[in-house]
Design a protein around this motif. Structure first.
Motif, PDB file in Angstrom:
ATOM      1  N   GLY A  95       0.824  -1.213   0.000  1.00 44.93           N
ATOM      2  CA  GLY A  95       0.000   0.000   0.000  1.00 44.93           C
ATOM      3  C   GLY A  95       0.852   1.255   0.000  1.00 44.93           C
ATOM      4  N   GLU A  96       1.939   1.245   0.780  1.00 42.92           N
ATOM      5  CA  GLU A  96       2.845   2.407   0.814  1.00 42.92           C
ATOM      6  C   GLU A  96       3.543   2.579  -0.527  1.00 42.92           C
ATOM      7  OE1 GLU A  96       4.294   2.630   5.435  1.00 42.92           O
ATOM      8  OE2 GLU A  96       4.944   0.894   4.249  1.00 42.92           O
ATOM      9  N   ILE A 103       2.387   1.662  -3.433  1.00 46.35           N
ATOM     10  CA  ILE A 103       1.373   2.171  -4.363  1.00 46.35           C
ATOM     11  C   ILE A 103       1.199   3.677  -4.186  1.00 46.35           C
ATOM     12  CG2 ILE A 103      -1.110   2.144  -4.868  1.00 46.35           C
ATOM     13  CD1 ILE A 103      -1.001  -0.911  -4.196  1.00 46.35           C
ATOM     14  N   ARG A 104       1.102   4.126  -2.939  1.00 45.56           N
ATOM     15  CA  ARG A 104       0.948   5.566  -2.679  1.00 45.56           C
ATOM     16  C   ARG A 104       2.170   6.350  -3.153  1.00 45.56           C
ATOM     17  NH1 ARG A 104      -1.688   3.453   1.605  1.00 45.56           N
ATOM     18  NH2 ARG A 104       0.087   3.416   3.009  1.00 45.56           N
ATOM     19  N   ARG A 105       3.355   5.818  -2.942  1.00 42.49           N
ATOM     20  CA  ARG A 105       4.590   6.536  -3.314  1.00 42.49           C
ATOM     21  C   ARG A 105       4.822   6.576  -4.814  1.00 42.49           C
ATOM     22  NH1 ARG A 105       8.908   7.157   0.159  1.00 42.49           N
ATOM     23  NH2 ARG A 105       9.655   8.390  -1.588  1.00 42.49           N
ATOM     24  N   THR A 106       4.461   5.494  -5.518  1.00 40.73           N
ATOM     25  CA  THR A 106       4.800   5.402  -6.941  1.00 40.73           C
ATOM     26  C   THR A 106       3.627   5.685  -7.874  1.00 40.73           C
ATOM     27  OG1 THR A 106       4.298   3.027  -7.055  1.00 40.73           O
ATOM     28  CG2 THR A 106       6.569   3.669  -6.468  1.00 40.73           C
ATOM     29  N   GLY A 107       2.416   5.546  -7.370  1.00 41.43           N
ATOM     30  CA  GLY A 107       1.254   5.696  -8.228  1.00 41.43           C
ATOM     31  C   GLY A 107       0.977   4.474  -9.085  1.00 41.43           C
TER      32      GLY A 107
END
Length: 153
Positions: A12-13, A15-19
């Motif tokens: 999840g982190e 995904i949030r950091r890389t898009g």
């Protein structure tokens, strides 16, 4: 709080950091481009330095660099630690050469489009000068000068 390169991030982190969607991360992992570990609860976690690999994949996609080329470059990079500045320079030099070649091909294509694309159509006045008597038909179908930029007939 200081983030250590040895820290781990949940999917999840990442995904949030890389898009990047989880499905893409799973795909890149199956291709051996990125790596994760599993916690005792079977949760996928990534070393923080995988963010750089993922970012480089994103850049490669923007530059239309095939994943096979990304895999070749990544094969020379460490998986257990963050790559060094020297490692990244080696990657960028290789891709810089590819981009320079693409630029050369695009500039050649631009020159051809402003004159004659070598299709044998004889529909432009320039065709009479650049392709008299439709001589390019002997070199194959289509815009032969564009399809074979390094071997102009």
């Amino acid at each position: 709080m200081y983030a250590s390169p040895d820290d781990h991030l949940t999917i999840g982190e990442v995904i949030r950091r890389t898009g990047m969607p989880a499905s893409a991360l799973h795909f890149y992992e199956r291709k051996g481009l990125i790596f994760s570990e599993r916690t005792s609860g079977n949760q996928r976690i990534f070393s923080r330095h995988m963010l750089r690999r993922i970012s480089l994949i994103i850049v490669a996609k923007r530059l239309h660099i095939p994943l096979s080329d990304v895999a070749e470059v990544f094969a020379g990079l460490p998986t257990d630690r963050a790559p060094t500045h020297k490692d990244w320079q080696r990657v960028s030099r290789r891709w810089k050469k590819q981009l320079e070649e693409r630029r050369r091909v695009i500039e050649s294509l631009e020159r051809e489009l402003t004159g004659c694309i070598g299709c044998g159509c004889l529909s432009m006045k320039a065709c009479l000068l650049l392709n008299p008597d439709d001589t390019l038909r002997g070199h194959g179908p289509g815009p032969v000068r564009i399809q074979q930029p390094s071997a102009t007939p």
